[in-house]
Design a protein around this motif. Structure first.
Motif, PDB file in Angstrom:
ATOM      1  N   THR A   1       0.862  -1.181   0.000  1.00 47.06           N
ATOM      2  CA  THR A   1       0.000   0.000   0.000  1.00 47.06           C
ATOM      3  C   THR A   1       0.902   1.235   0.000  1.00 47.06           C
ATOM      4  O   THR A   1       1.884   1.235   0.743  1.00 47.06           O
ATOM      5  CB  THR A   1      -0.882   0.013   1.273  1.00 47.06           C
ATOM      6  N   PRO A   2       0.647   2.248  -0.751  1.00 40.63           N
ATOM      7  CA  PRO A   2      -0.496   2.491  -1.638  1.00 40.63           C
ATOM      8  C   PRO A   2      -0.187   2.280  -3.127  1.00 40.63           C
ATOM      9  O   PRO A   2      -0.713   3.003  -3.954  1.00 40.63           O
ATOM     10  CB  PRO A   2      -0.780   3.960  -1.363  1.00 40.63           C
TER      11      PRO A   2
ATOM     12  N   MET B   1       4.621   7.518  -1.954  1.00 41.87           N
ATOM     13  CA  MET B   1       5.203   7.627  -0.613  1.00 41.87           C
ATOM     14  C   MET B   1       4.180   7.567   0.519  1.00 41.87           C
ATOM     15  O   MET B   1       3.072   8.094   0.404  1.00 41.87           O
ATOM     16  CB  MET B   1       5.997   8.934  -0.528  1.00 41.87           C
ATOM     17  N   ARG B   2       4.593   6.907   1.574  1.00 45.40           N
ATOM     18  CA  ARG B   2       3.794   6.864   2.798  1.00 45.40           C
ATOM     19  C   ARG B   2       4.732   7.179   3.959  1.00 45.40           C
ATOM     20  O   ARG B   2       5.949   7.235   3.776  1.00 45.40           O
ATOM     21  CB  ARG B   2       3.158   5.477   2.950  1.00 45.40           C
TER      22      ARG B   2
ATOM     23  N   PRO C   1       1.310   2.885   7.092  1.00 48.27           N
ATOM     24  CA  PRO C   1       1.118   2.328   5.752  1.00 48.27           C
ATOM     25  C   PRO C   1       0.065   3.004   4.890  1.00 48.27           C
ATOM     26  O   PRO C   1       0.145   2.932   3.679  1.00 48.27           O
ATOM     27  CB  PRO C   1       0.742   0.874   6.021  1.00 48.27           C
ATOM     28  N   THR C   2      -0.924   3.649   5.482  1.00 51.01           N
ATOM     29  CA  THR C   2      -1.941   4.230   4.614  1.00 51.01           C
ATOM     30  C   THR C   2      -1.920   5.755   4.634  1.00 51.01           C
ATOM     31  O   THR C   2      -2.765   6.387   4.032  1.00 51.01           O
ATOM     32  CB  THR C   2      -3.355   3.751   5.010  1.00 51.01           C
ATOM     33  N   GLN C   3      -0.940   6.325   5.342  1.00 51.16           N
ATOM     34  CA  GLN C   3      -0.890   7.787   5.445  1.00 51.16           C
ATOM     35  C   GLN C   3       0.111   8.370   4.449  1.00 51.16           C
ATOM     36  O   GLN C   3       1.218   7.856   4.304  1.00 51.16           O
ATOM     37  CB  GLN C   3      -0.501   8.202   6.866  1.00 51.16           C
TER      38      GLN C   3
ATOM     39  N   LEU D   1      -2.007   9.965  -0.933  1.00 49.92           N
ATOM     40  CA  LEU D   1      -3.202  10.745  -1.282  1.00 49.92           C
ATOM     41  C   LEU D   1      -3.409  10.791  -2.784  1.00 49.92           C
ATOM     42  O   LEU D   1      -4.496  10.531  -3.292  1.00 49.92           O
ATOM     43  CB  LEU D   1      -3.065  12.180  -0.749  1.00 49.92           C
ATOM     44  N   LEU D   2      -2.360  11.126  -3.502  1.00 46.83           N
ATOM     45  CA  LEU D   2      -2.454  11.264  -4.954  1.00 46.83           C
ATOM     46  C   LEU D   2      -2.775   9.922  -5.621  1.00 46.83           C
ATOM     47  O   LEU D   2      -3.574   9.851  -6.553  1.00 46.83           O
ATOM     48  CB  LEU D   2      -1.129  11.828  -5.487  1.00 46.83           C
ATOM     49  N   SER D   3      -2.157   8.864  -5.119  1.00 53.72           N
ATOM     50  CA  SER D   3      -2.399   7.536  -5.695  1.00 53.72           C
ATOM     51  C   SER D   3      -3.868   7.167  -5.640  1.00 53.72           C
ATOM     52  O   SER D   3      -4.397   6.520  -6.533  1.00 53.72           O
ATOM     53  CB  SER D   3      -1.604   6.478  -4.933  1.00 53.72           C
ATOM     54  N   HIS D   4      -4.518   7.556  -4.541  1.00 54.01           N
ATOM     55  CA  HIS D   4      -5.904   7.154  -4.338  1.00 54.01           C
ATOM     56  C   HIS D   4      -6.899   8.279  -4.607  1.00 54.01           C
ATOM     57  O   HIS D   4      -8.078   8.166  -4.292  1.00 54.01           O
ATOM     58  CB  HIS D   4      -6.079   6.612  -2.913  1.00 54.01           C
TER      59      HIS D   4
END
Ligand SMILES: Cc1ncc(C[n+]2csc(CCOP(=O)(O)OP(=O)(O)O)c2C)c(N)n1
Ligand code: SF4
Ligand SMILES: [Mg+2]
Lengths: 352, 346
Positions: free
Chosen positions: B29-30, B105-106, B114-116, B171-174
Motif C-alpha cells: 500500500t499504496p 510515498m507513505r 502504511p496508509t498515510q 493521497l495522490l495515488s488514491h
C-alpha cells in the motif's frame, strides 16, 4: 582432430582470465561452451547471466550478450529476460554463495515459477572471491576463515530443496567426473523448464589449501571419495550421489501413459508409432535410433551428436523431442535432414 | 470521454501509452493497484507480461533485466519497497537500462504509517545506492498529470538510458479526478537500445569502460565513463525543466510546495506566490535561483522534515523556512497557522 570451435563462444581477447591456476571454474566455462556450441546456441539466440563472485565472472567471458547482476540476482534477471524474450536461450552461470545464500529467496521462487532457463552452479562450497569464508553449502565441520573451529551449521541441501515439487530438474556432478559432468550439462540444456546443475568444484587457493590439499587434483580425488555416480534418472539424489533427479509435471506424465498399444501400418508405408514403441528404438543392441518430432518419427542413427556418448544416446533416443528441438536453434533444420520413418500416435507437443 | 480515474490508474495507463510491455512488483500500500492492473492487463494482452515477484529486490532487478531484454518496463512500490530497490537502482544506472521506478510515498521510516501520505523519500531518489549516479525524478500533483508525466518519464529514461523515478504519495495515488486519458496527446520516444541477442555485449554493474570492458583498476576509464553518464543525464534533465509558478499579492513571500501538498496549499495562491517543482531531481537550480530572487521569505511546505528545503538551500545558497507536514497531517488550516507563525514579526 579435436573440435575447438567452442572457443568462438569465449572472449579470448580478455584472457588471461582472473581465475587462479587449478580453479574448477575454467572447466565449467569450457564444458558449458562446448555444449552450447554443439547445440548451435550463439550470440543471436543466447544470453548468459551471472551474479557476483569468482564464478560470477563466467558470463563476462562468454562471447555472447551477457548480463552481470548484483550479488544474488542472476536468477531474477534470467527469468525476466526469458519472459520478455522467449526466443532467447537463457543460461545462468554463477556460484554457490550467489545462488544459495544472498540469492536464496530467488532460488526458491524462480524455481517455483519454472521458467525455461538453465542454471550452472559452480559449487566450490566456499565464498571464493571474498577470501574463503564459510558459505551456504560448506559441509559441517569444515574449517574456514569464518568457521575456525569447523562450520557448525548444516549446509543448505540444494538437491533436496530443488526436488520438492514437480516439475524439476536437479543434477549433481563434479568437475572431476568429466563425462558425467558433460552429460548433465547437456541434459539440463535440453530440459524444458527450470534446470539446475550443481557442479561440485574446487577453490584450491582459498579453500583447498587450508584443508590440506596441495593441488587441485588432490581435491578432485577427494570429490571421488565423497561422491559416486548413480545411473538412470531418479526422483531424488542422496547427498553423496552424483546423478540427475528430474520429474515432469504430473499431468504430462499421465498423458504419455495414455497412448495406445497397437501399432498400425499407414498406407504410405510409414509405420504409426506409439510413444511406447518409439522408446524401443534407442540405439541399443544395434537397433536404430528413432526420435519423434512434430508428430513424425525420424531415424537419426547417423547423427554425430548421438555417437559415442552412450548415456546421452540412451536418454534422448526413442522420445518425442518436439519441445527439446524447438529450444535448440536450427534444431528443426537438423531433424529434416534425417529420413522420416513413420508417424507418431500422439498429438505433437507443439500442436497442443 | 471524461470519467473518474484514480492516480494509480493514470500512472498505469500512462505507462501503457508510453509503450510499456513489462511490469514487475510486490504488493504494498499504496501502490498495489498498479500490480493488480498489470495482472489484469496481462490477462487480456498477450504482449504484456508481468511478474508478482517474491520481494522488491527481485521486482526491481526484473524490471531492469526486462529493459535490457528489450521491453519498456516499470515497477511500482512505496517507501519500504523503494528501500529494497536501491541496490537495483544503482545497478540500473551502471548497466544503463531505461525503465521506470514509481514510488508512492507513505509515512516512514520503516513500515511507518502504511496508509498515510508522506513525501519523505526524496533522499531515497538519490542517496540510497552505493556510489555516484544521477537519477531523474518527476512528481505530479494531479491524476491527469500523473498520466502525462509517466510518458515523459519513459521518454527521459530512453534518452538518458537509465531508470527514471516517478513519485506520488498515498493521497495522490488514491485520488479520483475526472479525466479523459484517451484524449491526452503525448509524444512517445522509441526504444533506444538494441535488445539482447544482438551482439556480444556485457551489461555489468562492475566498473567498465565505454565499451563495456570490465575495468576494476583504472581510475581514468572510470572517470570517462562516469562523466559520460553524468553529462548525458544532466542534458536529458535539462530537456525537462518542469515547474509551475504563480505570482501572488504578497511581494515578500514565496511558498514552495510539490505533489499533493501543492494542491492543498493552492487556496493560498491569492495571497502568496507559489513555486511547484515538477522535476524533483536533479533540483531545478537555475529556475529556483531566478524565481526565489525577489522574495525575502521562502517557505518550503513538504511532507517530510525538510528534505527539499535543504536541497533548495543548497541551490540558492540561502536559508529557507520549513513547514514539515509530518505523520500524514496535511491540513490547510494547520499549514496556514504555521506560515503565519513563521512570518510573525518579519
Ligand atoms: C551485496 C553484496 N554483498 C557482498 C558482496 C561481496 N561478495 C562478492 S563475491 C561474494 C561471494 C561469492 O560467493 P560464490 O557465489 O560462492 O562465488 P565464488 O567466489 O565462490 O565463486 C561476496 C560475498 C557483494 N559483491 N555484494
Ligand atoms: S579464489 Fe578460489 S574460486 Fe576464486 S579463482 Fe581462485 S581458486 Fe577459483
Ligand atoms: Mg563459492
Amino acid at each position: 582432430m579435436i573440435d575447438r570451435s567452442y572457443k568462438e563462444l569465449l572472449k579470448l581477447k580478455r584472457f588471461p582470465h582472473t581465475w587462479c591456476p587449478g580453479c574448477g571454474i575454467g572447466a565449467v566455462l569450457k564444458n558449458v561452451a562446448i555444449s552450447l556450441r554443439e547445440l548451435g546456441w550463439n550470440d543471436r539466440n543466447t544470453t548468459v547471466v551471472s551474479g557476483i563472485g569468482c564464478s560470477g565472472r563466467m558470463a563476462g567471458y562468454m562471447n555472447l550478450d551477457a548480463v552481470h547482476t548484483p550479488h544474488g540476482r542472476a536468477l531474477t534477471a534470467a527469468e525476466a529476460i526469458k519472459t520478455v524474450r522467449p526466443d532467447l536461450n537463457v543460461v545462468v552461470l554463477s556460484g554457490d554463495g550467489d545462488l544459495g545464500a544472498i540469492g536464496g529467496n530467488h532460488l526458491l521462487h524462480t524455481s517455483r515459477r519454472n521458467p525455461n532457463i538453465t542454471v550452472f552452479c559452480n559449487d566450490n562450497e566456499i565464498y571464493g572471491l571474498t577470501g574463503g569464508q564459510a558459505g551456504p553449502t560448506t559441509p559441517k565441520g569444515t574449517k574456514t576463515i569464518t568457521s575456525p573451529r569447523g562450520e557448525i551449521f548444516q549446509p543448505l541441501r540444494l538437491g533436496r530443496i530443488l526436488t520438492t515439487q514437480a516439475p524439476y530438474f536437479y543434477a549433481r556432478t563434479t568437475v572431476y567426473h568429466l563425462n558425467h559432468f558433460k552429460a548433465c550439462i547437456r541434459e539440463a540444456l535440453f530440459w524444458k523448464g527450470f534446470s539446475f546443475v550443481d557442479i561440485i568444484s574446487d577453490c584450491i587457493e582459498l579453500n583447498g589449501r587450508r584443508l590440506g590439499f596441495k593441488t587441485a587434483h588432490q581435491m578432485f580425488k577427494w570429490f571421488d571419495e565423497r561422491f559416486h555416480i548413480v545411473e538412470g534418472v531418479r526422483d531424488h539424489l542422496k547427498d553423496d550421489e552424483l546423478g540427475i533427479a528430474k520429474r515432469e509435471v504430473e499431468a504430462e506424465v499421465k498423458a504419455e501413459m495414455e497412448v495406445e498399444k497397437e501399432p498400425k501400418v499407414l498406407i504410405e508405408g510409414l509405420k504409426l508409432f506409439t510413444l511406447e514403441e518409439l522408446k524401443h528404438f534407442d540405439g541399443t543392441d544395434g537397433k536404430p535410433i528413432y526420435i519423434g518430432y512434430k508428430g513424425k518419427v525420424y531415424d537419426i542413427s547417423t547423427s554425430p551428436l548421438f555417437q559415442g556418448e552412450k548415456r546421452m544416446r540412451c536418454h534422448i533416443a526413442g522420445k518425442d523431442l518436439t519441445r527439446d528441438i524447438e529450444i535448440a536453434p536450427h534444431g528443426e533444420d537438423l531433424v529434416y535432414h534425417f529420413p522420416m520413418v513413420g508417424k507418431l500416435k500422439v498429438k505433437a507437443e507443439a500442436e497442443k | 470521454m471524461k470519467q473518474l480515474v484514480s492516480g494509480n490508474e493514470a500512472i498505469f495507463q500512462g505507462a501503457i501509452r508510453a509503450g510499456a510491455t513489462y511490469f514487475a512488483g510486490y504488493p504494498i500500500t499504496p501502490a498495489s493497484e498498479i500490480l493488480q492492473q498489470a495482472a489484469a492487463r496481462a490477462e487480456e494482452d498477450p504482449g504484456f507480461r508481468f511478474l508478482q515477484a517474491e520481494d522488491e529486490i527481485a521486482a526491481a532487478i526484473a524490471t531492469i533485466s526486462a529493459s535490457l531484454a528489450g521491453a519498456k518496463s516499470f515497477t511500482a512500490t512505496s517507501g519500504p519497497g523503494f528501500s529494497l530497490m536501491q541496490e537495483a537502482l544503482g545497478w540500473g544506472h551502471a548497466v544503463e537500462a531505461p525503465c521506470i521506478f514509481f514510488n508512492s510515498m507513505r509515512v516512514g521510516p520503516s513500515t511507518g504509517m502504511p496508509t498515510q501520505p508522506a513525501q519523505s523519500d526524496l533522499l531515497q531518489i538519490k542517496g540510497g545506492s552505493a556510489g555516484d549516479y544521477y537519477p531523474i525524478a518527476f512528481y505530479p500533483n494531479s491524476v491527469e498529470e500523473s498520466f502525462r508525466l509517466m510518458v515523459t518519464a519513459f521518454n527521459a529514461a530512453e534518452e538518458s538510458l537509465s531508470p527514471v523515478i516517478v513519485l506520488a504519495d498515498a493521497l495522490l495515488s488514491h485520488l479520483y479526478e475526472m479525466a479523459d486519458l484517451d484524449a491526452i496527446e503525448v509524444v512517445v520516444a522509441p526504444r533506444t537500445r538494441e535488445p539482447l541477442g544482438r551482439g556480444k555485449r556485457l551489461f555489468t554493474g562492475t566498473a567498465h569502460d565505454r565499451m563495456g570492458n570490465v575495468k576494476t583498476n583504472d581510475p581514468e576509464a572510470y572517470r570517462d565513463w562516469l562523466n559520460d553518464l553524468k553529462e548525458r543525464h544532466l542534458q536529458v534533465a535539462d530537456k525537462y525543466p518542469l515547474f509551475e509558478y504563480f505570482p501572488g499579492k504578497d511581494p515578500d513571500t514565496l511558498l514552495i510546495a510539490f505533489g499533493i501538498t501543492s494542491r492543498i496549499v493552492a487556496p493560498l495562491k491569492e495571497r502568496f506566490s507559489i513555486f511547484r517543482p515538477i522535476r524533483i531531481y536533479p533540483v531545478l537550480e537555475k529556475e529556483l535561483e531566478k524565481v526565489t530572487q525577489p522574495y525575502r521569505h521562502i517557505i518550503v511546505i513538504e511532507g517530510n522534515d525538510g528534505q527539499y528545503a535543504s536541497w533548495a538551500e543548497c541551490a540558492i545558497s540561502r536559508k529557507v523556512m520549513k513547514v514539515p507536514c509530518l505523520g500524514g497531517g496535511f491540513k490547510l488550516k494547520w499549514i496556514q497557522s504555521q506560515i503565519e507563525e513563521r512570518l510573525k514579526g518579519r
